[in-house]
Design a protein around this motif. Structure first.
Motif, PDB file in Angstrom:
ATOM      1  N   ASP A 103     -26.805  17.364-120.213  1.00  0.00           N
ATOM      2  CA  ASP A 103     -26.592  18.775-119.927  1.00  0.00           C
ATOM      3  C   ASP A 103     -25.585  19.287-120.938  1.00  0.00           C
ATOM      4  O   ASP A 103     -24.529  18.680-121.135  1.00  0.00           O
ATOM      5  CB  ASP A 103     -26.072  18.957-118.505  1.00  0.00           C
ATOM      6  CG  ASP A 103     -26.049  20.411-118.077  1.00  0.00           C
ATOM      7  OD1 ASP A 103     -26.944  21.156-118.502  1.00  0.00           O
ATOM      8  OD2 ASP A 103     -25.145  20.800-117.316  1.00  0.00           O
TER       9      ASP A 103
ATOM     10  N   PRO B 226     -32.029  20.393-121.182  1.00  0.00           N
ATOM     11  CA  PRO B 226     -32.465  21.611-120.502  1.00  0.00           C
ATOM     12  C   PRO B 226     -32.817  22.744-121.468  1.00  0.00           C
ATOM     13  O   PRO B 226     -32.649  22.611-122.686  1.00  0.00           O
ATOM     14  CB  PRO B 226     -31.243  21.988-119.659  1.00  0.00           C
ATOM     15  CG  PRO B 226     -30.089  21.511-120.487  1.00  0.00           C
ATOM     16  CD  PRO B 226     -30.561  20.239-121.138  1.00  0.00           C
ATOM     17  N   HIS B 227     -33.242  23.862-120.904  1.00  0.00           N
ATOM     18  CA  HIS B 227     -33.755  24.989-121.692  1.00  0.00           C
ATOM     19  C   HIS B 227     -32.722  25.596-122.627  1.00  0.00           C
ATOM     20  O   HIS B 227     -33.082  26.155-123.676  1.00  0.00           O
ATOM     21  CB  HIS B 227     -34.291  26.078-120.765  1.00  0.00           C
ATOM     22  CG  HIS B 227     -33.249  26.667-119.865  1.00  0.00           C
ATOM     23  ND1 HIS B 227     -32.461  27.739-120.237  1.00  0.00           N
ATOM     24  CD2 HIS B 227     -32.842  26.328-118.617  1.00  0.00           C
ATOM     25  CE1 HIS B 227     -31.631  28.031-119.254  1.00  0.00           C
ATOM     26  NE2 HIS B 227     -31.829  27.193-118.271  1.00  0.00           N
TER      27      HIS B 227
ATOM     28  N   ARG C 291     -37.966  20.813-124.040  1.00  0.00           N
ATOM     29  CA  ARG C 291     -37.021  20.846-122.924  1.00  0.00           C
ATOM     30  C   ARG C 291     -37.604  20.149-121.702  1.00  0.00           C
ATOM     31  O   ARG C 291     -38.826  19.946-121.603  1.00  0.00           O
ATOM     32  CB  ARG C 291     -36.669  22.289-122.576  1.00  0.00           C
ATOM     33  CG  ARG C 291     -37.834  23.103-122.025  1.00  0.00           C
ATOM     34  CD  ARG C 291     -37.442  24.562-121.886  1.00  0.00           C
ATOM     35  NE  ARG C 291     -38.542  25.379-121.385  1.00  0.00           N
ATOM     36  CZ  ARG C 291     -38.740  25.655-120.098  1.00  0.00           C
ATOM     37  NH1 ARG C 291     -37.925  25.139-119.181  1.00  0.00           N
ATOM     38  NH2 ARG C 291     -39.742  26.409-119.716  1.00  0.00           N
TER      39      ARG C 291
ATOM     40  N   ASN D 189     -40.418  23.867-114.101  1.00  0.00           N
ATOM     41  CA  ASN D 189     -39.094  23.219-114.115  1.00  0.00           C
ATOM     42  C   ASN D 189     -38.329  23.481-112.820  1.00  0.00           C
ATOM     43  O   ASN D 189     -37.126  23.702-112.834  1.00  0.00           O
ATOM     44  CB  ASN D 189     -38.280  23.689-115.316  1.00  0.00           C
ATOM     45  CG  ASN D 189     -37.987  25.181-115.280  1.00  0.00           C
ATOM     46  OD1 ASN D 189     -38.567  25.914-114.486  1.00  0.00           O
ATOM     47  ND2 ASN D 189     -37.087  25.628-116.134  1.00  0.00           N
TER      48      ASN D 189
ATOM     49  N   ASP E 262     -27.169  17.559-112.902  1.00  0.00           N
ATOM     50  CA  ASP E 262     -28.247  18.182-113.670  1.00  0.00           C
ATOM     51  C   ASP E 262     -28.825  17.209-114.690  1.00  0.00           C
ATOM     52  O   ASP E 262     -30.050  17.110-114.852  1.00  0.00           O
ATOM     53  CB  ASP E 262     -27.727  19.433-114.380  1.00  0.00           C
ATOM     54  CG  ASP E 262     -27.534  20.604-113.439  1.00  0.00           C
ATOM     55  OD1 ASP E 262     -28.034  20.542-112.302  1.00  0.00           O
ATOM     56  OD2 ASP E 262     -26.874  21.587-113.839  1.00  0.00           O
TER      57      ASP E 262
ATOM     58  N   TYR F  20     -32.751  16.018-115.116  1.00  0.00           N
ATOM     59  CA  TYR F  20     -33.547  16.160-116.340  1.00  0.00           C
ATOM     60  C   TYR F  20     -34.154  14.816-116.748  1.00  0.00           C
ATOM     61  O   TYR F  20     -35.318  14.751-117.157  1.00  0.00           O
ATOM     62  CB  TYR F  20     -32.679  16.708-117.475  1.00  0.00           C
ATOM     63  CG  TYR F  20     -32.045  18.047-117.189  1.00  0.00           C
ATOM     64  CD1 TYR F  20     -32.736  19.037-116.490  1.00  0.00           C
ATOM     65  CD2 TYR F  20     -30.734  18.329-117.603  1.00  0.00           C
ATOM     66  CE1 TYR F  20     -32.154  20.266-116.217  1.00  0.00           C
ATOM     67  CE2 TYR F  20     -30.146  19.551-117.333  1.00  0.00           C
ATOM     68  CZ  TYR F  20     -30.847  20.507-116.636  1.00  0.00           C
ATOM     69  OH  TYR F  20     -30.261  21.713-116.364  1.00  0.00           O
TER      70      TYR F  20
END
Length: 481
Positions: free
Chosen positions: A304, A357-358, A386, A394, A445, A449
């Motif tokens: 993250d 992540p995005h 991502r 997602n 997070d 992922y």
């Protein structure tokens, strides 16, 4: 010894006794080197934050840690590798507790010991450095103020205050350092203490620490440090797993004496979260001892991004035969560059695909490069796209549900000792409206992922072997068991 005369033997015994006495009197000089890693980490946070809270279990050594910090500031004789805040002048220190008796027994005695015919003895602060005291009215043998010789040449002043005196007693001084021992039930106490620090430390603003077990639940003060800390605040959580001095027998005896609903609070320092905990599986249920990862298992890392809040990195091992997962590594740090993060994780992250992540697609205005590119340049094996589920979605809730189901069924384990991960796990919660509180969730997070992108994991035995960095041909169904 055999060749010594009787007089020489007596002299040697006296010398050894004197050496032992001095080691005890000046033990503050060796205290820092013997502290646990979490204690040193707590101390280091005081350099970067003016308000540091240690919300911890019973009997882990939180007050011992804090009074050591108080003593060092009063004396000014900092260890060479001291990573916490330093005062260059003799500070005014406030130590606060529930009552005069608590201040005397839990704060005063560890700091200055007891008054004897020879002066003050037994405390962390050597008696020879104590230049004077003022008594506290209404409490036998309790001191209101203690004066201590500071290394700068000045004289530090330690004052003891009880919450029972109320906020109105806490007036008039510019405080350099405060230590709040146990959480005051009166919500006006802490704001008043902060007010007194406004012009402390030579006009730079005073600072201090709070050490308590959250017996009052999710109070405003706890919520503030846990959910919405300011840039000046930091919260740290410590449980029994961080206290090797507690034997299994002692822990069993203590645990048996706690009511069931208080056990997480007293053993892990976790307040009642009310609308809170997202993962309510016991920490013991998901913990396992570390072991070597078999070559035929699959591994993937998750990360993250972060700067003002920590960036986080984890490693997830997948036993496809049993469809079980093991969180084996965890790292997080604030204001850390990609190169610094790579240096800290290279030993276990090298050659392993990393899910992200995005916000890794965000571009920097100056260079036009995506954020993930900087991590690729540093050495991380970033996946091309991502983190998403196989269908391209997602959903966060889907990830939380699947991970929770794995925990409850015993198919997700976390290596013992990953304290930063468990700290986030225990405090990961929703607010009163059911929304995920986006504070201290970085490792949570990163774990999600990695799990979402497990279809791109690689055999652990293949790590380090020459390969093309092309993940398009890896298509392991997520449901393989």
């Amino acid at each position: 010894m055999e060749n010594l005369t009787r007089e020489q033997k007596l002299e040697l015994v006296q010398l050894l006794e004197e050496q032992k006495r001095r080691q005890h009197v000046y033990r503050y000089r060796d205290y820092y080197s013997t502290r646990y890693d979490w204690q040193k980490k707590f101390i280091s946070h005081t350099a970067n934050f003016s308000q540091v809270a240690l919300i911890a279990a019973n009997r882990v050594g939180k007050t011992d840690t804090a009074t050591f910090i108080d003593a060092i500031h009063a004396i000014g004789d900092y260890p060479d590798d001291w990573a916490g805040h330093r005062f260059t002048h003799a500070p005014l220190i406030w130590c606060l507790g529930y009552s005069g008796e608590k201040c005397r027994d839990l704060l005063q005695t560890p700091l200055i010991g007891r008054k004897t015919d020879k002066g003050w003895e037994g405390g962390l602060i050597p008696g020879e450095l104590i230049t004077g005291t003022e008594i506290m009215q209404g409490t036998a043998n309790a001191m209101r103020s203690v004066y201590v010789k500071h290394k700068s040449g000045g004289v530090s002043k330690i004052q003891f205050w009880s919450y029972s005196q109320g906020q109105h007693a806490l007036m008039g001084d510019a405080v350099d350092w405060f230590h709040i021992d146990e959480e005051p039930k009166d919500p006006t106490i802490y704001p008043q203490v902060l007010t007194r620090t406004a012009t402390g430390d030579a006009g730079n603003g005073g600072r201090g620490i709070l050490t308590f077990t959250p017996e009052n639940g999710r109070t405003e003060l706890v919520i503030q440090f846990m959910d919405s800390p300011s840039s000046a605040q930091h919260c740290m959580n410590v449980g029994w797993d961080d206290a090797p001095h507690l034997s299994d027998r002692v822990k069993e005896e203590l645990l048996a004496s706690f009511p069931p609903h208080q056990r997480d609070m007293r053993t892990k320092g976790i307040p009642m979260l009310g609308h809170g905990r997202i993962y309510d599986a016991s920490e013991d249920l998901i913990t396992c001892d570390p072991f070597p990862i078999p070559d035929h298992w699959f591994v993937i890392d998750g990360m993250d991004f972060g700067w003002d809040h920590p960036q986080a990195h984890v490693q997830l091992a997948w036993d496809r035969d049993e469809d079980k997962f093991y969180l084996t590594r965890a790292y997080k740090a604030k204001q850390t560059s990609p190169a610094e993060a790579w240096f800290a994780t290279k030993m276990w992250a090298n050659g392993i695909p990393t899910a992200w992540p995005h916000d890794g697609l965000q571009t920097e205005k100056g260079s036009g490069l995506q954020q993930k590119s900087y991590y690729e340049e540093a050495g991380f094996d970033m996946l091309p796209d991502r983190a998403t589920w196989e269908d391209g979605s997602n959903s966060v809730e889907a990830g939380l549900f699947e991970l929770y189901d794995l925990m409850r069924s015993g198919r997700l384990k976390v290596f013992r000792g990953l304290r930063d991960w468990f700290e986030e796990y225990n405090f990961y919660h929703r607010d009163e409206k059911g929304r995920i509180v986006k504070i201290r969730d970085d490792l949570m997070d990163a774990t999600r992922y990695a799990y979402m992108m497990r279809r791109f994991s690689i055999r652990y035995g293949d790590v380090g072997r020459p390969k093309e960095n092309d993940y398009s041909n890896i298509n392991i169904p997520c449901g393989v068991g």
